[in-house]
Design a protein around this motif. Sequence first.
Motif, PDB file in Angstrom:
ATOM      1  N   LEU A 182       3.220   0.008 -10.744  1.00 57.23           N
ATOM      2  CA  LEU A 182       2.501  -0.127  -9.482  1.00 57.23           C
ATOM      3  C   LEU A 182       3.117   0.774  -8.410  1.00 57.23           C
ATOM      4  O   LEU A 182       2.413   1.529  -7.736  1.00 57.23           O
ATOM      5  N   TYR A 183       4.429   0.721  -8.277  1.00 55.10           N
ATOM      6  CA  TYR A 183       5.097   1.545  -7.265  1.00 55.10           C
ATOM      7  C   TYR A 183       4.982   3.028  -7.600  1.00 55.10           C
ATOM      8  O   TYR A 183       4.831   3.854  -6.700  1.00 55.10           O
ATOM      9  N   THR A 187      -5.144   4.846  -1.950  1.00 60.08           N
ATOM     10  CA  THR A 187      -6.372   5.043  -2.722  1.00 60.08           C
ATOM     11  C   THR A 187      -7.496   5.531  -1.814  1.00 60.08           C
ATOM     12  O   THR A 187      -8.344   6.321  -2.232  1.00 60.08           O
ATOM     13  N   ALA A 191       2.619  -4.214  -1.526  1.00 58.32           N
ATOM     14  CA  ALA A 191       2.308  -3.132  -2.461  1.00 58.32           C
ATOM     15  C   ALA A 191       0.795  -2.976  -2.632  1.00 58.32           C
ATOM     16  O   ALA A 191       0.285  -1.856  -2.685  1.00 58.32           O
ATOM     17  N   GLN A 192       0.085  -4.090  -2.691  1.00 55.61           N
ATOM     18  CA  GLN A 192      -1.373  -4.015  -2.820  1.00 55.61           C
ATOM     19  C   GLN A 192      -2.004  -3.365  -1.591  1.00 55.61           C
ATOM     20  O   GLN A 192      -2.930  -2.557  -1.720  1.00 55.61           O
ATOM     21  N   ASP A 239       2.446   4.423  -9.117  1.00 53.27           N
ATOM     22  CA  ASP A 239       1.069   4.776  -8.747  1.00 53.27           C
ATOM     23  C   ASP A 239       0.966   5.000  -7.235  1.00 53.27           C
ATOM     24  O   ASP A 239       0.361   5.973  -6.776  1.00 53.27           O
ATOM     25  N   ILE A 240       1.567   4.116  -6.463  1.00 52.42           N
ATOM     26  CA  ILE A 240       1.541   4.251  -5.005  1.00 52.42           C
ATOM     27  C   ILE A 240       2.198   5.563  -4.582  1.00 52.42           C
ATOM     28  O   ILE A 240       1.643   6.330  -3.787  1.00 52.42           O
ATOM     29  N   ARG A 300       0.081   8.703  -5.635  1.00 54.70           N
ATOM     30  CA  ARG A 300      -1.092   8.877  -4.761  1.00 54.70           C
ATOM     31  C   ARG A 300      -0.674   9.296  -3.353  1.00 54.70           C
ATOM     32  O   ARG A 300      -1.343  10.115  -2.714  1.00 54.70           O
ATOM     33  N   LEU A 342      -1.314   0.332  -1.846  1.00 56.86           N
ATOM     34  CA  LEU A 342      -2.163   0.955  -2.858  1.00 56.86           C
ATOM     35  C   LEU A 342      -3.565   1.172  -2.311  1.00 56.86           C
ATOM     36  O   LEU A 342      -4.162   2.233  -2.518  1.00 56.86           O
ATOM     37  N   GLU A 343      -4.093   0.192  -1.613  1.00 58.27           N
ATOM     38  CA  GLU A 343      -5.413   0.342  -0.992  1.00 58.27           C
ATOM     39  C   GLU A 343      -5.413   1.510  -0.003  1.00 58.27           C
ATOM     40  O   GLU A 343      -6.360   2.296   0.043  1.00 58.27           O
ATOM     41  N   ASP A 379       6.430   2.100   5.399  1.00 57.81           N
ATOM     42  CA  ASP A 379       6.056   1.941   3.991  1.00 57.81           C
ATOM     43  C   ASP A 379       7.055   2.659   3.085  1.00 57.81           C
ATOM     44  O   ASP A 379       7.457   2.138   2.042  1.00 57.81           O
TER      45      ASP A 379
END
Length: 92
Positions: free
Chosen positions: A77-78, A34, A26-27, A80-81, A84, A30-31, A43
């Motif tokens: 978190l998910y 972003t 997930a990180q 936000d992903i 974006r 997100l990167e 993904d």
Amino acid sequence: MERSQKDAGTIAALMIRLKEYRLPRAQRMLEKVTAGEKLADSDIEFLKRVLADGKSQRSLIERHPEFQSLASRFVDLYTDIITRALENEKAG
């Protein structure tokens, strides 16, 4: 096996999965989003699996409110992903 013992084993397995696999992935996603990149099909499949797993574990979290905050942070978190990623798709 008593429900509390079964729950404890399930929670332990879920925590290992979160720490070793889901959080790092997930990180990275997100990167990626972003930075304006689009998600790969793999993904998106990962996110679908995570959401399906979350639905199937809902009753476990309801029985163990001490984990609701952690579950909520992962949902955020998910979300936000996904948000974006959708913006990146619309941008072209």
